[in-house]
Design a protein around this motif. Structure first.
Motif, PDB file in Angstrom:
ATOM      1  N   LYS A  28      17.859 -21.247  11.175  1.00 38.91           N
ATOM      2  CA  LYS A  28      17.561 -20.675  12.489  1.00 38.91           C
ATOM      3  C   LYS A  28      16.519 -19.568  12.397  1.00 38.91           C
ATOM      4  O   LYS A  28      16.083 -19.043  13.415  1.00 38.91           O
ATOM      5  N   SER A  29      16.144 -19.187  11.188  1.00 44.66           N
ATOM      6  CA  SER A  29      15.248 -18.033  11.023  1.00 44.66           C
ATOM      7  C   SER A  29      13.798 -18.393  11.342  1.00 44.66           C
ATOM      8  O   SER A  29      13.352 -19.527  11.111  1.00 44.66           O
ATOM      9  N   ALA A  30      13.072 -17.414  11.875  1.00 45.58           N
ATOM     10  CA  ALA A  30      11.665 -17.633  12.233  1.00 45.58           C
ATOM     11  C   ALA A  30      10.812 -18.043  11.029  1.00 45.58           C
ATOM     12  O   ALA A  30       9.985 -18.950  11.153  1.00 45.58           O
ATOM     13  N   PRO A  31      10.984 -17.419   9.864  1.00 47.23           N
ATOM     14  CA  PRO A  31      10.144 -17.814   8.718  1.00 47.23           C
ATOM     15  C   PRO A  31      10.304 -19.291   8.353  1.00 47.23           C
ATOM     16  O   PRO A  31       9.312 -19.985   8.110  1.00 47.23           O
ATOM     17  N   TYR A  32      11.542 -19.792   8.318  1.00 48.41           N
ATOM     18  CA  TYR A  32      11.730 -21.209   7.983  1.00 48.41           C
ATOM     19  C   TYR A  32      11.107 -22.089   9.054  1.00 48.41           C
ATOM     20  O   TYR A  32      10.412 -23.058   8.754  1.00 48.41           O
ATOM     21  N   ARG A  33      11.357 -21.746  10.322  1.00 53.67           N
ATOM     22  CA  ARG A  33      10.879 -22.584  11.427  1.00 53.67           C
ATOM     23  C   ARG A  33       9.363 -22.694  11.438  1.00 53.67           C
ATOM     24  O   ARG A  33       8.815 -23.735  11.787  1.00 53.67           O
ATOM     25  N   SER A  34       8.661 -21.621  11.076  1.00 51.75           N
ATOM     26  CA  SER A  34       7.197 -21.715  11.082  1.00 51.75           C
ATOM     27  C   SER A  34       6.673 -22.282   9.765  1.00 51.75           C
ATOM     28  O   SER A  34       5.804 -23.156   9.754  1.00 51.75           O
ATOM     29  N   ARG A  35       7.226 -21.827   8.647  1.00 47.62           N
ATOM     30  CA  ARG A  35       6.675 -22.244   7.353  1.00 47.62           C
ATOM     31  C   ARG A  35       6.965 -23.708   7.023  1.00 47.62           C
ATOM     32  O   ARG A  35       6.191 -24.347   6.304  1.00 47.62           O
ATOM     33  N   ALA A  36       8.062 -24.228   7.533  1.00 49.30           N
ATOM     34  CA  ALA A  36       8.399 -25.622   7.241  1.00 49.30           C
ATOM     35  C   ALA A  36       7.283 -26.552   7.690  1.00 49.30           C
ATOM     36  O   ALA A  36       7.031 -27.583   7.071  1.00 49.30           O
ATOM     37  N   VAL A  37       6.604 -26.161   8.765  1.00 39.82           N
ATOM     38  CA  VAL A  37       5.529 -26.991   9.302  1.00 39.82           C
ATOM     39  C   VAL A  37       4.194 -26.689   8.611  1.00 39.82           C
ATOM     40  O   VAL A  37       3.442 -27.594   8.245  1.00 39.82           O
ATOM     41  N   ILE A  38       3.920 -25.397   8.416  1.00 36.55           N
ATOM     42  CA  ILE A  38       2.631 -24.981   7.849  1.00 36.55           C
ATOM     43  C   ILE A  38       2.558 -25.260   6.348  1.00 36.55           C
ATOM     44  O   ILE A  38       1.542 -25.719   5.840  1.00 36.55           O
ATOM     45  N   ASP A  39       3.658 -24.996   5.637  1.00 32.40           N
ATOM     46  CA  ASP A  39       3.638 -25.079   4.178  1.00 32.40           C
ATOM     47  C   ASP A  39       4.948 -25.669   3.641  1.00 32.40           C
ATOM     48  O   ASP A  39       5.709 -24.993   2.953  1.00 32.40           O
ATOM     49  N   PRO A  40       5.204 -26.939   3.968  1.00 33.31           N
ATOM     50  CA  PRO A  40       6.485 -27.531   3.541  1.00 33.31           C
ATOM     51  C   PRO A  40       6.653 -27.537   2.021  1.00 33.31           C
ATOM     52  O   PRO A  40       7.747 -27.312   1.514  1.00 33.31           O
ATOM     53  N   ARG A  41       5.552 -27.769   1.305  1.00 35.36           N
ATOM     54  CA  ARG A  41       5.640 -27.820  -0.152  1.00 35.36           C
ATOM     55  C   ARG A  41       6.058 -26.463  -0.726  1.00 35.36           C
ATOM     56  O   ARG A  41       6.847 -26.373  -1.661  1.00 35.36           O
ATOM     57  N   GLY A  42       5.518 -25.389  -0.110  1.00 33.60           N
ATOM     58  CA  GLY A  42       5.880 -24.040  -0.535  1.00 33.60           C
ATOM     59  C   GLY A  42       7.337 -23.729  -0.238  1.00 33.60           C
ATOM     60  O   GLY A  42       8.033 -23.114  -1.051  1.00 33.60           O
ATOM     61  N   VAL A  43       7.803 -24.159   0.942  1.00 31.74           N
ATOM     62  CA  VAL A  43       9.208 -23.950   1.299  1.00 31.74           C
ATOM     63  C   VAL A  43      10.110 -24.681   0.307  1.00 31.74           C
ATOM     64  O   VAL A  43      11.085 -24.124  -0.190  1.00 31.74           O
ATOM     65  N   LEU A  44       9.746 -25.928   0.004  1.00 33.27           N
ATOM     66  CA  LEU A  44      10.553 -26.693  -0.954  1.00 33.27           C
ATOM     67  C   LEU A  44      10.606 -25.993  -2.300  1.00 33.27           C
ATOM     68  O   LEU A  44      11.645 -25.939  -2.956  1.00 33.27           O
ATOM     69  N   LYS A  45       9.473 -25.428  -2.715  1.00 29.05           N
ATOM     70  CA  LYS A  45       9.426 -24.721  -3.991  1.00 29.05           C
ATOM     71  C   LYS A  45      10.401 -23.540  -3.963  1.00 29.05           C
ATOM     72  O   LYS A  45      11.117 -23.285  -4.928  1.00 29.05           O
ATOM     73  N   ASP A  46      10.433 -22.816  -2.817  1.00 24.35           N
ATOM     74  CA  ASP A  46      11.374 -21.693  -2.687  1.00 24.35           C
ATOM     75  C   ASP A  46      12.820 -22.162  -2.824  1.00 24.35           C
ATOM     76  O   ASP A  46      13.679 -21.419  -3.272  1.00 24.35           O
TER      77      ASP A  46
END
Ligand code: FE
Length: 212
Positions: free
Chosen positions: A132-150
């Protein structure tokens, strides 16, 4: 076009305000019960954690495990998620329309709700705070590979990442890849390998031997 957009926003708003209303009531109730010494806040946190990580996602895990061992069920699941999920007895609010997206060696799927927190409740329970957090909601679209790495997932560059944006009208469940070395496993044992996060697409299922 403009009309469709308004309609979409409205649906999101509707669900969002409804949830925050419930959250406010829960908060008020929790405060009263704690002040009266009737409830231990730590115990409440534990109950919430249980619903987030165990009770809800166990339904989804059974769906995934069934799909892994039953090709006909898997075909029905990919054709109409909500309907096939209903065969296992799961459904209801938040599960009216669920699309199941399959991970393969070439495609990795990941789910987000960019506008609020739409989530397939009957199969995953309550969404985790980070979802539900804003960082996940925006980054998942902009930088999914980076989110997955996290989240500790590194995919090779030739794997395509598909990000699915949920709405109250269509929610998503990821069908992860069946771990190797589980060829003779039964459904129940397989379900133990299926984590909540692997069904959101930010993690892989556990490897055999990770749980005993
Ligand atoms: Fe939403």
């Amino acid at each position: 076009m403009a009309h469709d957009h308004d309609h979409h926003d409205h649906d999101h708003h509707h669900e969002g305000s409804e949830l925050s209303d419930v959250a406010l009531r829960v908060r008020a109730l929790e405060t009263v019960l704690t002040q009266k010494g009737l409830v231990d806040p730590a115990a409440l946190d534990m109950i919430v954690d249980t619903y987030e990580t165990k009770v809800g996602p166990r339904n989804g895990a059974r769906v995934v495990a069934r799909a892994w061992i039953d090709p006909a069920f898997k075909a029905r699941l990919l054709e109409d998620g909500a309907k096939a999920i209903g065969e296992l007895g799961y459904g209801g609010r938040g599960g009216e329309h669920i699309a199941v997206v399959e991970n393969t060696s070439a495609v990795h799927n990941m789910v987000v709700c960019t506008l609020c927190s739409c989530y397939p409740w009957p199969v995953l329970g309550l969404p985790p705070v980070w979802y539900k957090s804003a960082p996940y909601r925006s980054r998942a679209v902009i930088d999914p590979r980076g989110v997955l790495k996290d989240f500790g997932v590194t995919l090779s560059d030739d794997v395509e990442i598909r990000v699915w944006d949920s709405t109250s009208e269509m929610r998503y469940l990821v069908l992860p890849m069946r771990p190797g070395g589980t060829e003779d496993w039964d459904e129940e044992k397989l379900a133990d390998l299926v984590t909540r996060d692997s069904m959101i697409g930010v993690s892989q299922p556990l490897a055999p031997g990770a749980r005993t």
